[in-house]
Structure formats: C-alpha cells, structure tokens
Design an enzyme around this catalytic site. Structure first.
Site, mmCIF file in Angstrom:
data_model
loop_
_atom_site.group_PDB
_atom_site.id
_atom_site.type_symbol
_atom_site.label_atom_id
_atom_site.label_comp_id
_atom_site.label_asym_id
_atom_site.label_seq_id
_atom_site.Cartn_x
_atom_site.Cartn_y
_atom_site.Cartn_z
ATOM 1 N N GLN A 111 47.517 94.636 11.249
ATOM 2 C CA GLN A 111 48.561 94.160 10.723
ATOM 3 C C GLN A 111 48.329 94.029 9.222
ATOM 4 O O GLN A 111 49.288 94.015 8.482
ATOM 5 C CB GLN A 111 49.180 93.112 11.384
ATOM 6 C CG GLN A 111 49.457 93.298 12.982
ATOM 7 C CD GLN A 111 49.917 91.666 13.441
ATOM 8 O OE1 GLN A 111 50.991 91.547 13.214
ATOM 9 N NE2 GLN A 111 49.147 91.145 13.921
ATOM 10 N N ASP A 114 45.119 94.792 3.720
ATOM 11 C CA ASP A 114 43.988 94.752 2.915
ATOM 12 C C ASP A 114 42.826 95.782 2.466
ATOM 13 O O ASP A 114 41.884 95.481 1.890
ATOM 14 C CB ASP A 114 43.425 93.120 2.941
ATOM 15 C CG ASP A 114 42.673 93.007 4.389
ATOM 16 O OD1 ASP A 114 42.897 91.906 4.676
ATOM 17 O OD2 ASP A 114 42.253 93.851 4.909
ATOM 18 N N HIS A 129 51.197 98.210 9.051
ATOM 19 C CA HIS A 129 51.890 97.870 8.140
ATOM 20 C C HIS A 129 51.545 98.375 6.662
ATOM 21 O O HIS A 129 51.803 97.702 5.613
ATOM 22 C CB HIS A 129 51.803 96.226 8.182
ATOM 23 C CG HIS A 129 52.490 95.827 9.526
ATOM 24 N ND1 HIS A 129 52.099 94.280 9.826
ATOM 25 C CD2 HIS A 129 53.497 96.008 10.165
ATOM 26 C CE1 HIS A 129 52.924 94.016 10.778
ATOM 27 N NE2 HIS A 129 53.551 94.975 11.093
ATOM 28 N N CYS A 157 56.498 106.475 -10.973
ATOM 29 C CA CYS A 157 55.779 107.426 -10.335
ATOM 30 C C CYS A 157 55.367 108.544 -11.483
ATOM 31 O O CYS A 157 56.143 108.890 -12.310
ATOM 32 C CB CYS A 157 56.667 108.184 -9.640
ATOM 33 S SG CYS A 157 56.090 109.696 -8.649
ATOM 34 N N GLY A 197 42.928 86.798 15.490
ATOM 35 C CA GLY A 197 43.471 86.442 14.189
ATOM 36 C C GLY A 197 44.818 86.787 14.043
ATOM 37 O O GLY A 197 45.275 87.083 12.776
ATOM 38 N N SER A 199 49.111 85.415 14.884
ATOM 39 C CA SER A 199 49.793 84.480 15.484
ATOM 40 C C SER A 199 50.844 85.158 16.612
ATOM 41 O O SER A 199 51.562 84.473 17.267
ATOM 42 C CB SER A 199 50.662 83.695 14.543
ATOM 43 O OG SER A 199 51.579 84.646 13.797
HETATM 44 C C1 BV8 Z 1 60.836 96.368 12.678
HETATM 45 C C2 BV8 Z 1 53.405 93.722 5.146
HETATM 46 C C3 BV8 Z 1 62.446 97.693 13.500
HETATM 47 C C4 BV8 Z 1 54.112 93.374 3.894
HETATM 48 C C5 BV8 Z 1 54.152 92.597 7.260
HETATM 49 C C6 BV8 Z 1 61.808 92.324 17.630
HETATM 50 C C7 BV8 Z 1 61.614 93.514 17.669
HETATM 51 C C8 BV8 Z 1 61.541 94.438 16.539
HETATM 52 C C9 BV8 Z 1 61.733 93.702 15.269
HETATM 53 C C10 BV8 Z 1 61.943 92.212 15.453
HETATM 54 C C11 BV8 Z 1 62.072 91.599 16.439
HETATM 55 N N1 BV8 Z 1 62.108 90.119 16.095
HETATM 56 C C12 BV8 Z 1 62.282 90.162 14.849
HETATM 57 C C13 BV8 Z 1 62.045 91.134 14.198
HETATM 58 C C14 BV8 Z 1 62.172 91.528 12.881
HETATM 59 C C15 BV8 Z 1 60.600 91.406 12.101
HETATM 60 C C16 BV8 Z 1 59.823 90.207 12.548
HETATM 61 O O1 BV8 Z 1 59.074 90.488 13.596
HETATM 62 N N2 BV8 Z 1 60.372 88.875 12.314
HETATM 63 C C17 BV8 Z 1 59.309 87.967 12.525
HETATM 64 C C18 BV8 Z 1 59.218 86.971 11.269
HETATM 65 C C19 BV8 Z 1 60.158 87.376 13.657
HETATM 66 N N3 BV8 Z 1 60.049 92.680 12.191
HETATM 67 C C20 BV8 Z 1 60.187 93.551 11.423
HETATM 68 O O2 BV8 Z 1 61.141 93.602 10.416
HETATM 69 C C21 BV8 Z 1 59.325 94.820 11.520
HETATM 70 N N4 BV8 Z 1 60.363 96.035 11.462
HETATM 71 O O3 BV8 Z 1 60.695 95.707 13.429
HETATM 72 O O4 BV8 Z 1 61.633 97.560 12.277
HETATM 73 C C22 BV8 Z 1 63.668 97.244 12.840
HETATM 74 C C23 BV8 Z 1 64.429 97.775 11.817
HETATM 75 C C24 BV8 Z 1 65.433 96.952 11.206
HETATM 76 C C25 BV8 Z 1 66.012 96.078 11.966
HETATM 77 C C26 BV8 Z 1 65.351 95.332 12.996
HETATM 78 C C27 BV8 Z 1 64.077 96.134 13.555
HETATM 79 C C28 BV8 Z 1 58.295 94.868 10.478
HETATM 80 C C29 BV8 Z 1 57.454 93.778 10.123
HETATM 81 C C30 BV8 Z 1 56.324 94.046 9.230
HETATM 82 C C31 BV8 Z 1 56.540 93.236 8.144
HETATM 83 N N5 BV8 Z 1 55.460 93.412 7.207
HETATM 84 N N6 BV8 Z 1 53.045 92.844 6.403
HETATM 85 C C32 BV8 Z 1 53.102 92.501 3.454
HETATM 86 O O5 BV8 Z 1 52.238 92.032 3.847
HETATM 87 O O6 BV8 Z 1 53.551 92.014 1.927
HETATM 88 S S1 BV8 Z 1 54.063 91.317 8.268
HETATM 89 C C33 BV8 Z 1 52.883 90.396 7.687
HETATM 90 O O7 BV8 Z 1 53.034 89.102 8.307
HETATM 91 C C34 BV8 Z 1 51.608 90.862 8.101
HETATM 92 O O8 BV8 Z 1 51.340 91.938 8.009
HETATM 93 C C35 BV8 Z 1 51.392 90.266 9.373
HETATM 94 O O9 BV8 Z 1 51.685 91.260 10.467
HETATM 95 C C36 BV8 Z 1 52.169 89.002 9.600
HETATM 96 C C37 BV8 Z 1 51.517 87.858 9.675
HETATM 97 O O10 BV8 Z 1 51.262 87.892 11.067
HETATM 98 P P1 BV8 Z 1 49.705 87.470 11.202
HETATM 99 O O11 BV8 Z 1 48.832 88.708 10.759
HETATM 100 O O12 BV8 Z 1 49.618 87.130 12.687
HETATM 101 O O13 BV8 Z 1 49.122 86.147 10.300
HETATM 102 P P2 BV8 Z 1 49.712 84.715 10.664
HETATM 103 O O14 BV8 Z 1 49.597 84.082 9.196
HETATM 104 O O15 BV8 Z 1 51.035 84.447 11.262
HETATM 105 O O16 BV8 Z 1 48.709 84.207 11.520
HETATM 106 C C38 BV8 Z 1 47.512 84.296 11.344
HETATM 107 C C39 BV8 Z 1 46.770 83.829 12.551
HETATM 108 O O17 BV8 Z 1 45.070 83.685 12.326
HETATM 109 C C40 BV8 Z 1 46.923 82.227 13.047
HETATM 110 O O18 BV8 Z 1 47.261 82.458 14.431
HETATM 111 C C41 BV8 Z 1 45.730 81.605 12.665
HETATM 112 O O19 BV8 Z 1 45.334 80.507 13.690
HETATM 113 C C42 BV8 Z 1 44.619 82.606 12.753
HETATM 114 N N7 BV8 Z 1 43.464 82.342 12.392
HETATM 115 C C43 BV8 Z 1 43.290 81.534 10.891
HETATM 116 N N8 BV8 Z 1 42.015 81.664 10.768
HETATM 117 C C44 BV8 Z 1 41.260 82.446 11.419
HETATM 118 C C45 BV8 Z 1 42.151 82.857 12.640
HETATM 119 N N9 BV8 Z 1 41.997 83.518 13.519
HETATM 120 C C46 BV8 Z 1 40.689 84.107 13.517
HETATM 121 N N10 BV8 Z 1 39.846 83.676 12.867
HETATM 122 C C47 BV8 Z 1 40.119 82.951 11.653
HETATM 123 N N11 BV8 Z 1 39.040 82.535 10.976
#
Ligand code: BV8
Length: 253
Positions: A111, A114, A129, A157, A197, A199
């Site tokens: 996901q 980087d 992503h 562009c 890594g 959530s």
């Molecule tokens: C889409 C790029 C169809 C940009 C990112 C159900 C079905 C479909 C869609 C949805 C749905 N419900 C909601 C949605 C909409 C939405 C969504 O999911 N919203 C969320 C907030 C609920 N999804 C979308 O919009 C997706 N598109 O579904 O298209 C569609 C189209 C139109 C209308 C409806 C549907 C697109 C989602 C992509 C968004 N782009 N990134 C950019 O980076 O600038 S997402 C971005 O946030 C990241 O890429 C990543 O995916 C996400 C963050 O998540 P994580 O990677 O898990 O990171 P997070 O910080 O949350 O957690 C880190 C974890 O690591 C923690 O648990 C922590 O404890 C742990 N950790 C910390 N340190 C360590 C560690 N683990 C291991 N070792 C360590 N040292």
C-alpha cells in the site's frame, strides 16, 4: 534476535510463523505504512509533523483536495517526496527481499508509495496505491516527464503542458486494474498471507486478508498494535517488522 522475554513476540510464535512459511508453496505479503516507520517515514495515523499537523491526509489525498488547492497538495507531496528520498530501506524491507529467495513463490503487494521495497531488492512489487516519486499527466492520464520551464508554478507535462499530479491512488479513486487483479489472485491462491505494518482500515487493500482467510490461507500479522484483522489471524506477532521479520527468517529451515 527477538528477546525471548518480550511477552508479545515469543520465540514460540516466531517459530510457528516460520514453520507455516517453510511449508508454503505461495506466500502473499501485504505491507502498509508501518513497515516504513523504522525508515523514518511517518505512518498515516501518526500525527503529521509540523505544518501538516493541521491538515488531514484524508482531505489532501483526494481529487477534490487537488481540485480545490493543487498548490497545497503539491507542497504536501513535495514534503513527503523529500522524506522518501532521504529514507533508506530498513531490516524489514531487506528481510522480505531475502524471503522471496527462500520460498517457492512470493507475491509482494504494498500500500506504500515510497518505493523502499524495490530499493531493498524486491522485484515484481505490486504498487497497489502507486508511487509518490512518479508524476502523472492529468490530461493524458499517463506517467509523464516534467517540463523544465514551468517556472515557480505548478508542474506541467513536458509533452502537452497539462497539469501534473503525483502518480498515486487518491481516496475515492479506483485501484489500477492490473494491481487489483494480481493482488486478488495472489490473496486467493496463497497458502500463507503475511499482513505487515497495516491498520487494515483502507479498502479494498484490507479485503485481501479477508480473501486469504476465505480461501484457507494461514494468516500471519506483524504489527506492534492490534488491528481489525488481529482477531482472525492465525498467528499475531505483536512487534516491529524490522525486528520480527529477521527473527522469522532466522528460524526458517
Ligand atoms: C476505492 C496513496 C473504489 C495516496 C492511499 C469499501 C470498499 C471500497 C472503498 C471503500 C470502502 N470503504 C471505504 C472506502 C473508501 C476508501 C477507504 O478505504 N477509506 C478508508 C479511510 C475507510 N477507499 C478508497 O477510496 C480506495 N478506492 O475503493 O475505489 C471506489 C471508488 C469511488 C468510490 C468508492 C469506491 C482508494 C484508497 C487508496 C488511498 N490512497 N495512499 C498517498 O499516499 O498520498 S491510502 C494510504 O493510507 C496508504 O497508502 C495506506 O493504504 C493507508 C494507510 O494505511 P496503512 O498503510 O495501514 O497505514 P496506517 O498508518 O493506517 O497504519 C500503520 C500500521 O503500522 C499501524 O497499525 C501501526 O500500528 C503499524 N506500525 C507502526 N510501526 C510499525 C508498525 N507495524 C510494523 N512495524 C512497525 N515498526
């Protein structure tokens, strides 16, 4: 080596994960921001530092946010690009690149935008992503070179002069079709699914673990915190991936 006294990351659990992986024909890995945390790149749920503390990534990483204020969104991405360029892959990234040589088949879906998996030597990485270091033309909808004479203005562009955007998938945008299909197939075909890594809150990426469970895979989670997937995972390694992944590799036969 993992400290045997750390209650959450016991040698017994590391051993169970290594045993499952050593028996696997196909390992599918899904990584999230957590695997890059130890490289100094803040996760999405970390409070964004400094200037960005008052902005919500869910607001900036959207087509509407870019439409509303492309300059602000480009400032945010340039700040993140600088972080990414200065970051180095950590032991977790390197362990996954090594693991790919230790199992018959490994599919790595990230996901993260980087590029650190590729810099650690992983190949065939599925960038679910996109990638923050690439520009995409908003007119031609292709990865594009940047025009040099845009002055201090927004990046344009080289080919058509259209406004550029980062080549990432924003909230509300579709996952690239190839990535979606390849990731779905791997989650449904694998014997072991490693969720590292993440959530498990962002969809459809978070549905990959659910698909793996439905298809009978052994699901292993590596994360210091619990997530929505934790209660359904077969093995939960409650620790940082930079420490846990090398420990799992050490126990592979
Ligand atoms: C889409 C790029 C169809 C940009 C990112 C159900 C079905 C479909 C869609 C949805 C749905 N419900 C909601 C949605 C909409 C939405 C969504 O999911 N919203 C969320 C907030 C609920 N999804 C979308 O919009 C997706 N598109 O579904 O298209 C569609 C189209 C139109 C209308 C409806 C549907 C697109 C989602 C992509 C968004 N782009 N990134 C950019 O980076 O600038 S997402 C971005 O946030 C990241 O890429 C990543 O995916 C996400 C963050 O998540 P994580 O990677 O898990 O990171 P997070 O910080 O949350 O957690 C880190 C974890 O690591 C923690 O648990 C922590 O404890 C742990 N950790 C910390 N340190 C360590 C560690 N683990 C291991 N070792 C360590 N040292």
């Amino acid at each position: 080596m993992v400290d045997d006294h750390s209650p959450a990351v016991s040698r017994e659990l590391i051993g169970r994960a290594a045993a499952a992986i050593s028996r696997a024909r196909h390992v599918c890995v899904l990584t999230g921001a957590g695997i890059s945390a130890e490289s100094g790149i803040p996760t999405f749920r970390d409070a964004q530092e400094g200037i960005w503390a008052r902005f919500d990534p869910l607001d900036l990483a959207t087509p509407e946010g870019f439409e509303r204020d492309p300059d602000l969104v480009w400032q945010w991405y340039e700040w993140r690009r600088d972080l990414v360029r200065k970051a180095e892959p950590n032991a977790g990234h390197h362990a996954l690149a090594t693991l790919a040589r230790r199992v018959p088949r490994l599919t790595l879906v990230t996901q993260n935008v980087d590029g650190l998996h590729q810099r650690a030597g992983s190949t065939g990485v599925i960038e679910y992503h996109g990638n923050i270091l690439r520009d995409r033309c908003t007119v031609e909808q292709v990865v594009a070179e940047r025009s040099r004479d845009a002055g201090g203005g927004l990046p344009r562009c080289l080919g058509c002069g259209g406004l550029l955007r980062p080549d990432v998938v924003w909230f509300g945008e579709m996952i690239p079709r190839g990535a979606l299909l390849l990731a779905d197939a791997a989650a449904e075909n694998c014997d072991v699914f490693l969720s590292i890594g993440t959530s498990s809150l962002v969809y459809p990426a978070a549905s990959l673990g659910e698909a793996a469970l439905r298809h009978g895979a052994t699901v292993i989670e590596i994360n210091p915190d619990s997530t929505d997937l934790s209660p359904r995972a077969h093995v939960v390694l409650r620790g940082p991936s930079g420490l846990v992944l090398p420990a799992v590799l050490e126990l592979l036969p």
